[in-house]
Scaffold this motif. Structure first.
Motif, PDB file in Angstrom:
ATOM      1  N   LEU A 140       0.580-102.136 -34.845  1.00 22.50           N
ATOM      2  CA  LEU A 140       0.476-101.223 -33.888  1.00 22.50           C
ATOM      3  C   LEU A 140      -1.012-101.325 -33.284  1.00 22.50           C
ATOM      4  N   LEU A 141      -0.843-101.382 -31.762  1.00 22.69           N
ATOM      5  CA  LEU A 141      -1.884-101.267 -30.806  1.00 22.69           C
ATOM      6  C   LEU A 141      -2.315-100.056 -30.553  1.00 22.69           C
ATOM      7  N   LEU A 142      -3.535 -99.477 -30.504  1.00 27.72           N
ATOM      8  CA  LEU A 142      -3.813 -98.112 -30.426  1.00 27.72           C
ATOM      9  C   LEU A 142      -5.358 -98.312 -29.254  1.00 27.72           C
ATOM     10  N   THR A 143      -5.205 -97.215 -28.435  1.00 19.29           N
ATOM     11  CA  THR A 143      -6.438 -96.999 -27.653  1.00 19.29           C
ATOM     12  C   THR A 143      -6.628 -95.472 -27.360  1.00 19.29           C
ATOM     13  N   GLY A 144      -7.740 -95.220 -27.023  1.00 20.57           N
ATOM     14  CA  GLY A 144      -7.884 -93.642 -26.378  1.00 20.57           C
ATOM     15  C   GLY A 144      -7.406 -93.758 -24.865  1.00 20.57           C
ATOM     16  N   GLU A 145      -7.441 -92.468 -24.106  1.00 22.06           N
ATOM     17  CA  GLU A 145      -7.020 -92.563 -22.897  1.00 22.06           C
ATOM     18  C   GLU A 145      -8.218 -92.725 -21.838  1.00 22.06           C
ATOM     19  N   HIS A 146      -8.230 -93.925 -21.331  1.00 22.76           N
ATOM     20  CA  HIS A 146      -9.170 -94.273 -20.260  1.00 22.76           C
ATOM     21  C   HIS A 146      -8.274 -95.122 -19.444  1.00 22.76           C
ATOM     22  N   GLN A 147      -7.922 -94.593 -18.198  1.00 21.38           N
ATOM     23  CA  GLN A 147      -7.000 -95.354 -17.190  1.00 21.38           C
ATOM     24  C   GLN A 147      -7.892 -96.321 -16.654  1.00 21.38           C
ATOM     25  N   ARG A 148      -9.213 -96.568 -16.606  1.00 17.68           N
ATOM     26  CA  ARG A 148      -9.894 -97.697 -15.988  1.00 17.68           C
ATOM     27  C   ARG A 148     -10.166 -98.768 -16.986  1.00 17.68           C
ATOM     28  N   LEU A 149     -10.632 -98.260 -18.155  1.00 17.34           N
ATOM     29  CA  LEU A 149     -11.014 -99.175 -19.177  1.00 17.34           C
ATOM     30  C   LEU A 149      -9.936 -99.841 -19.941  1.00 17.34           C
ATOM     31  N   THR A 150      -8.867 -98.832 -20.260  1.00 18.09           N
ATOM     32  CA  THR A 150      -7.726 -99.394 -21.112  1.00 18.09           C
ATOM     33  C   THR A 150      -6.384 -99.205 -20.414  1.00 18.09           C
ATOM     34  N   GLY A 151      -6.488 -99.491 -19.171  1.00  9.84           N
ATOM     35  CA  GLY A 151      -5.141 -99.065 -18.281  1.00  9.84           C
ATOM     36  C   GLY A 151      -4.060 -99.920 -18.544  1.00  9.84           C
ATOM     37  N   VAL A 152      -2.969-100.173 -17.878  1.00  5.95           N
ATOM     38  CA  VAL A 152      -1.918-100.827 -17.851  1.00  5.95           C
ATOM     39  C   VAL A 152      -2.166-102.677 -17.790  1.00  5.95           C
ATOM     40  N   GLU A 153      -3.144-102.890 -16.940  1.00  6.69           N
ATOM     41  CA  GLU A 153      -3.566-104.228 -16.845  1.00  6.69           C
ATOM     42  C   GLU A 153      -4.165-104.700 -18.157  1.00  6.69           C
ATOM     43  N   PHE A 154      -5.035-103.928 -18.608  1.00  8.92           N
ATOM     44  CA  PHE A 154      -5.959-104.278 -19.751  1.00  8.92           C
ATOM     45  C   PHE A 154      -4.706-104.345 -21.217  1.00  8.92           C
ATOM     46  N   LEU A 155      -4.056-103.679 -21.172  1.00  3.31           N
ATOM     47  CA  LEU A 155      -2.918-103.563 -22.264  1.00  3.31           C
ATOM     48  C   LEU A 155      -2.016-104.757 -22.026  1.00  3.31           C
ATOM     49  N   GLU A 156      -1.587-104.990 -20.860  1.00  2.40           N
ATOM     50  CA  GLU A 156      -0.602-106.379 -20.312  1.00  2.40           C
ATOM     51  C   GLU A 156      -1.443-107.496 -21.029  1.00  2.40           C
ATOM     52  N   ASP A 157      -2.697-107.651 -20.953  1.00  3.62           N
ATOM     53  CA  ASP A 157      -3.475-108.766 -21.310  1.00  3.62           C
ATOM     54  C   ASP A 157      -3.516-108.673 -22.790  1.00  3.62           C
ATOM     55  N   ARG A 158      -3.970-107.691 -23.404  1.00  2.00           N
ATOM     56  CA  ARG A 158      -3.904-107.895 -24.703  1.00  2.00           C
ATOM     57  C   ARG A 158      -2.797-108.056 -25.667  1.00  2.00           C
ATOM     58  N   ILE A 159      -1.762-107.625 -24.973  1.00  2.00           N
ATOM     59  CA  ILE A 159      -0.409-107.716 -25.599  1.00  2.00           C
ATOM     60  C   ILE A 159       0.022-109.246 -25.440  1.00  2.00           C
ATOM     61  N   ARG A 160      -0.351-109.698 -24.381  1.00  2.00           N
ATOM     62  CA  ARG A 160       0.171-111.299 -24.228  1.00  2.00           C
ATOM     63  C   ARG A 160      -0.744-112.121 -25.019  1.00  2.00           C
ATOM     64  N   LEU A 161      -2.133-111.809 -25.205  1.00  2.00           N
ATOM     65  CA  LEU A 161      -2.942-112.390 -25.907  1.00  2.00           C
ATOM     66  C   LEU A 161      -2.467-112.475 -27.402  1.00  2.00           C
ATOM     67  N   LEU A 162      -1.887-111.555 -27.928  1.00  2.00           N
ATOM     68  CA  LEU A 162      -1.646-111.186 -29.328  1.00  2.00           C
ATOM     69  C   LEU A 162      -0.229-111.384 -29.530  1.00  2.00           C
ATOM     70  N   ALA A 163       0.858-111.545 -28.522  1.00  2.00           N
ATOM     71  CA  ALA A 163       1.868-111.938 -28.843  1.00  2.00           C
ATOM     72  C   ALA A 163       2.228-113.573 -29.102  1.00  2.00           C
ATOM     73  N   THR A 164       1.329-114.307 -28.772  1.00  2.00           N
ATOM     74  CA  THR A 164       1.219-115.777 -28.958  1.00  2.00           C
ATOM     75  C   THR A 164       1.468-115.969 -30.534  1.00  2.00           C
ATOM     76  N   GLU A 165       0.897-114.839 -31.299  1.00  2.00           N
ATOM     77  CA  GLU A 165       0.765-115.243 -32.830  1.00  2.00           C
ATOM     78  C   GLU A 165       1.446-114.119 -33.658  1.00  2.00           C
ATOM     79  N   VAL A 166       1.323-112.492 -33.137  1.00  2.00           N
ATOM     80  CA  VAL A 166       2.227-111.803 -33.831  1.00  2.00           C
ATOM     81  C   VAL A 166       3.515-111.682 -33.454  1.00  2.00           C
ATOM     82  N   PRO A 167       4.467-111.616 -34.520  1.00  2.00           N
ATOM     83  CA  PRO A 167       5.925-111.501 -34.245  1.00  2.00           C
ATOM     84  C   PRO A 167       6.267-110.274 -33.472  1.00  2.00           C
ATOM     85  N   SER A 168       5.699-108.885 -34.071  1.00  2.00           N
ATOM     86  CA  SER A 168       6.009-107.621 -33.657  1.00  2.00           C
ATOM     87  C   SER A 168       4.884-106.831 -33.152  1.00  2.00           C
ATOM     88  N   LEU A 169       4.572-106.281 -31.777  1.00  2.00           N
ATOM     89  CA  LEU A 169       3.782-105.540 -31.273  1.00  2.00           C
ATOM     90  C   LEU A 169       4.163-104.330 -30.912  1.00  2.00           C
TER      91      LEU A 169
END
Length: 403
Positions: A140-169
């Motif tokens: 389970l990936l968690l962040t605070g609420e910061h639109q600039r530092l942890t916005g959708v683009e940030f989350l897309e990047d981190r999800i794609r990065l981990l999805a190559t190794e983690v079966p369920s995110l």
């Protein structure tokens, strides 16, 4: 001008906001506080799929609390029948504690002078691989609420990065629009967790003072937007201790789960029952739900919602968690850290809240096996074939969300 509710057109004809506004709360709360013995007996004797919110209210009552052993026995039997002796294991991975919201109960609130940190891509992989080495396949990936530092683009990047190794995110982050959830699903996230925190509008306004999170309805409709976006599972819940009456929160949470199951029947639903824990905010609940009442709540949820996953996290102490595992819980975390980088570099950043169960994942797994349960480290379907058939009929026009 129509308010943007974040849906891709056409918008749903009815949302949970409509259903919540129409609930007979006065009658339900009366039952939850003053149910008779006859009402409790009737609720206990009603078949699981025929129970109503009025039955649920009776099961929440002090009168039902006098029969806690009967509730626990019925809940345990129903959980074993639906899920077997399995326990789904997951781990939280905090990507950032940066936040622009002011939630008076949260250790990440923007005004707090805490140690802030956002994980780099390398640090994100290090944390994910550490959890994989412990056996976890569901993170389970968690962040605070910061639109600039942890916005959708940030989350897309981190999800794609981990999805190559983690079966369920899955993600528990700020609440997004349906289009943004579609982007996160396409990146590799298969589940969204959104706790309303409190379903009571006045209490919600009192504890959310600034930031995007102060918008009650935007958050309330988040699970629907996630389901419409194709997320396979949505998790809901209330943070117990924010509102003075835990039975109010229980009724609203149960109604929310029933609404989602009926309207978005292809999406699995989980319900969590977190209690307030100490944090850097210094917030203290005015009225905290006790241990016996939490047991009663879990049993009542199971008896109303036989096929919903029930989540208990490391907020609870070990001995109490071990007991909850045996009466209705199906999902649990283990060895958790609530600060970014906490698995490899603990204490570099401030945690969101104190964890009460400090056992390692291996220790929790060993305890589960000693109790006769099998830890399930990967993802799994919480819907049995019989229930899938029932939900298919519901999707074809049979509704089961009435009170």
């Amino acid at each position: 001008m129509t308010q943007d509710r974040g849906f891709i057109p056409p918008e749903p004809a009815e949302t949970f906001a409509d259903t919540l506004a129409a609930l007979p709360f006065e009658a339900l709360l009366s039952g939850a506080h003053r149910a008779t013995r006859e009402a409790v007996v009737r609720a206990l004797g009603t078949p699981p799929l025929e129970r109503t919110l009025h039955d649920f209210a009776a099961l929440l009552s002090p009168t039902a609390g006098e029969r806690l052993e009967d509730l626990a026995r019925a809940s345990r039997e129903l959980t074993l029948a639906r899920f077997g002796r399995t326990m789904h294991m997951y781990a939280p991975l905090y990507l950032s504690n940066e936040c622009l919201s002011t939630c008076v109960y949260c250790g990440f609130a923007r005004e707090l002078p805490i140690a802030r940190k956002t994980l780099t891509r390398e640090e994100t992989l290090d944390e994910g691989r550490w959890l994989l080495a412990q056996g976890f396949r569901s993170i389970l990936l968690l962040t605070g609420e910061h639109q600039r530092l942890t916005g959708v683009e940030f989350l897309e990047d981190r999800i794609r990065l981990l999805a190559t190794e983690v079966p369920s995110l899955s993600i528990e982050v700020q609440v997004w629009s349906e289009d943004e959830y579609r982007r996160l699903a396409a990146a590799g996230s298969d589940a969204v967790v959104i706790y309303q925190e409190t379903y009571h509008p006045d209490t919600y306004a009192r504890v959310h003072l600034a930031g995007r999170k102060r918008h009650y309805e935007w958050r309330l409709l988040g699970p629907e937007r996630a389901a419409r976006a194709g997320m396979r599972r949505v998790g809901i819940g209330a943070l117990l201790g924010l509102h003075d009456d835990w039975r109010y929160e229980a009724l609203a949470t149960a109604a929310h789960a029933r609404f989602l199951l009926a309207r978005y029947w292809r999406t699995q639903v989980t319900v969590s029952v977190p209690r307030i824990r100490p944090s850097a905010s210094g917030f203290e609940a005015r009225e905290q739900i006790g241990d016996r009442e939490l047991v009663q709540l879990i049993c009542a949820i199971r008896l109303l919602l036989p096929d919903v996953g029930i989540v208990i996290s490391s907020r609870e102490v070990p001995a109490f968690r071990d007991g909850l595992f045996q009466i209705g819980v199906t999902h649990t975390s283990a060895g958790s850290h609530t600060e970014p980088g906490g698995y490899n570099r603990p204490h570099e950043a401030t945690e969101q809240f104190d964890v009460a169960d400090l056992r390692s994942p291996a220790e929790v797994a060993a305890r589960l096996r000693a109790l006769g349960y099998e830890p399930v480290w990967g993802d799994w379907s919480v819907v049995s074939p019989a229930t899938e058939a029932m939900l298919t009929r519901a999707g074809a026009g049979h509704s089961a969300i009435g009170p």
